[in-house]
Design an enzyme around this catalytic site. Sequence first.
Site, PDB file in Angstrom:
ATOM      1  CG  ASP A 116      -2.107   1.027   1.068  1.00 21.85           C
ATOM      2  OD1 ASP A 116      -2.556   1.403  -0.039  1.00 21.85           O
ATOM      3  OD2 ASP A 116      -2.565   1.443   2.236  1.00 21.85           O
ATOM      4  CE1 TYR A 118      -0.133   9.213   3.884  1.00 26.55           C
ATOM      5  CE2 TYR A 118       2.348   9.511   4.217  1.00 26.55           C
ATOM      6  CZ  TYR A 118       0.941   9.646   4.428  1.00 26.55           C
ATOM      7  OH  TYR A 118       0.845  10.420   5.514  1.00 26.55           O
ATOM      8  CG  HIS A 123      -4.138  10.795   2.661  1.00 26.18           C
ATOM      9  ND1 HIS A 123      -5.107  10.800   3.586  1.00 26.18           N
ATOM     10  CD2 HIS A 123      -3.128   9.764   2.888  1.00 26.18           C
ATOM     11  CE1 HIS A 123      -5.045   9.878   4.308  1.00 26.18           C
ATOM     12  NE2 HIS A 123      -3.815   9.062   4.043  1.00 26.18           N
ATOM     13  NE  ARG A 132       4.233  13.039  10.615  1.00 28.38           N
ATOM     14  CZ  ARG A 132       3.384  12.722   9.702  1.00 28.38           C
ATOM     15  NH1 ARG A 132       2.999  11.525   9.686  1.00 28.38           N
ATOM     16  NH2 ARG A 132       3.596  13.125   8.287  1.00 28.38           N
ATOM     17  CD  GLU A 191      -5.993   4.748   4.363  1.00 28.52           C
ATOM     18  OE1 GLU A 191      -5.457   5.432   5.354  1.00 28.52           O
ATOM     19  OE2 GLU A 191      -5.376   3.880   3.654  1.00 28.52           O
ATOM     20  CD  GLU A 193      -5.405   2.556  -0.389  1.00 35.89           C
ATOM     21  OE1 GLU A 193      -4.700   2.223  -0.968  1.00 35.89           O
ATOM     22  OE2 GLU A 193      -5.537   2.763   0.924  1.00 35.89           O
ATOM     23  CG  ASP A 225      -5.728  -0.312   3.639  1.00 43.30           C
ATOM     24  OD1 ASP A 225      -5.946  -1.408   3.811  1.00 43.30           O
ATOM     25  OD2 ASP A 225      -4.701   0.348   3.858  1.00 43.30           O
ATOM     26  NE  ARG A 229      -7.610   6.843   9.176  1.00 42.02           N
ATOM     27  CZ  ARG A 229      -6.792   6.498   8.212  1.00 42.02           C
ATOM     28  NH1 ARG A 229      -5.536   6.376   8.248  1.00 42.02           N
ATOM     29  NH2 ARG A 229      -7.201   6.810   7.001  1.00 42.02           N
ATOM     30  CD  GLN A 232      -3.011   4.975  10.537  1.00 37.24           C
ATOM     31  OE1 GLN A 232      -3.996   5.077  10.450  1.00 37.24           O
ATOM     32  NE2 GLN A 232      -1.993   5.494   9.751  1.00 37.24           N
ATOM     33  CE1 TYR A 236       2.320   7.604  11.371  1.00 35.54           C
ATOM     34  CE2 TYR A 236       1.845   7.569  13.674  1.00 35.54           C
ATOM     35  CZ  TYR A 236       2.068   8.294  12.492  1.00 35.54           C
ATOM     36  OH  TYR A 236       2.014   9.862  12.489  1.00 35.54           O
ATOM     37  CE  LYS A 245      -3.434   2.513   7.302  1.00 33.27           C
ATOM     38  NZ  LYS A 245      -4.141   3.290   6.179  1.00 33.27           N
ATOM     39  CB  THR A 249      -7.339  -4.697   2.145  1.00 33.34           C
ATOM     40  OG1 THR A 249      -6.498  -4.200   3.344  1.00 33.34           O
ATOM     41  CG2 THR A 249      -7.434  -3.804   1.056  1.00 33.34           C
ATOM     42  CB  THR A 336      -5.767   7.902   1.185  1.00 35.10           C
ATOM     43  OG1 THR A 336      -5.854   6.815   2.467  1.00 35.10           O
ATOM     44  CG2 THR A 336      -7.330   8.494   1.420  1.00 35.10           C
ATOM     45  CD  GLU A 350      -7.558  13.199   4.247  1.00 32.43           C
ATOM     46  OE1 GLU A 350      -6.947  14.127   3.368  1.00 32.43           O
ATOM     47  OE2 GLU A 350      -7.263  11.885   3.583  1.00 32.43           O
TER      48      GLU A 350
END
Length: 407
Positions: A116, A118, A123, A132, A191, A193, A225, A229, A232, A236, A245, A249, A336, A350
């Site tokens: 997967d 990114y 996103h 972060r 997600e 995708e 996916d 959260r 995660q 992560y 995750k 899927t 995503t 989001e």
Amino acid sequence: MTWLDLPDGAAFDAWTLPYGIFSTPGEEPRVGVAVGDHVLDLAPLAATGGLDGAHLFAQPTLNPFLAAGRRAWDAVRGWLLELVTGEPHRDLVEPHLVPVRDVKLRRPFDVGDYVDFYASQTHAENVGQLFRPNSPGLPAAWRHLPIGYHGRAGTVVVSGTPVTRPSGLRRIGPPADGRVEHGPSLRLDIEVEAGFVVGTPSRLGAPVPVADFTEHVFGMVLVNDWSARDIQAFEYVPLGPFLGKSFATSISPWVVPLDALSHARVDPPPRDPEPAAYLRDADPWGLDLEFTVTWNDTVVSRPPFAGMYWTPAQQLAHLTANGASVRTGDLFASGTVSGPRPGGSGCFLELTWNGAEPVALADGSSRSFLEDGDTVTISATAAGPDDTRIHLGAVTGQITPPRSHDH
């Protein structure tokens, strides 16, 4: 033009011709092609029509056909296009059209590995702000290479498979003084995708050039996916997604061949800095795809794919750049698909800004993240011949309650 009587709003037209695996009562699963509201039963049709390799379509998975390679894919697609557009072939084809309402659709291929990516800058920047807030929005390497992670192939499931709410460790309260508890995810997400399916394998130690994308990749599926959260966010750093995750899927049951997307190709956004030589694409594979996200019968988002920073051809080149090989049935997903807010978010993290801006649904309820019983459907279209939009199918999943660890 086609002699088929295609209903208005048909899921697939006579150009798209996606492949899948279906079964009928009392018969074994086998390969079919979707057109209109029917499935074309390929094994007996190919045998009757004298097509070489008819045995490939009597299999319960697409993998043998995928492994046959580009020449076989092109030959079969050309044959199918001739059959569904030429009136003289009507008597040959009609006996092998099975109403889609009478079939059960299955996972179309055996998944080898799952990777997967990114690839949406919007996103990545949004997740950076949310997860972060005191660090740069984009990871340092993001503009230099397609960031990705190796997922879990064994939990890739076909559309319609229920998704059990996962449990895991998550932080309750602020990082400084919050406690850590094990329990069901409280921030279950989706997600949106696009997934790309490998047909022809590559050799271990031999990177796949960007220009060889179409020699190895057969087609695409729609991917959800699912993401926990809260699990995660806690797990992560520093190694990335894992239990948040890996529980499920979902993929659509029909694999759209790359050739059906030939009219959807567009240039991706400008890349700055210029990518390394192995990622430069003189003939880029940006795609004009438009997704629609439906949450409990309410359309909540329409993510656009054309703005994705890294293309699937670059993603394949990168995942093999160190000599890693790909196998028939490998699946790699775009990451995503999100466009600039509002209305283009490819995940609820989001869309609701981590729960701060709940979404109103048509039944009068509101949501920040998924609740048990919720159903999400992701559908998509692509630019097609003569300024049309072709349908790429849909992937659906419903959330079921968590299972007890006592069982």
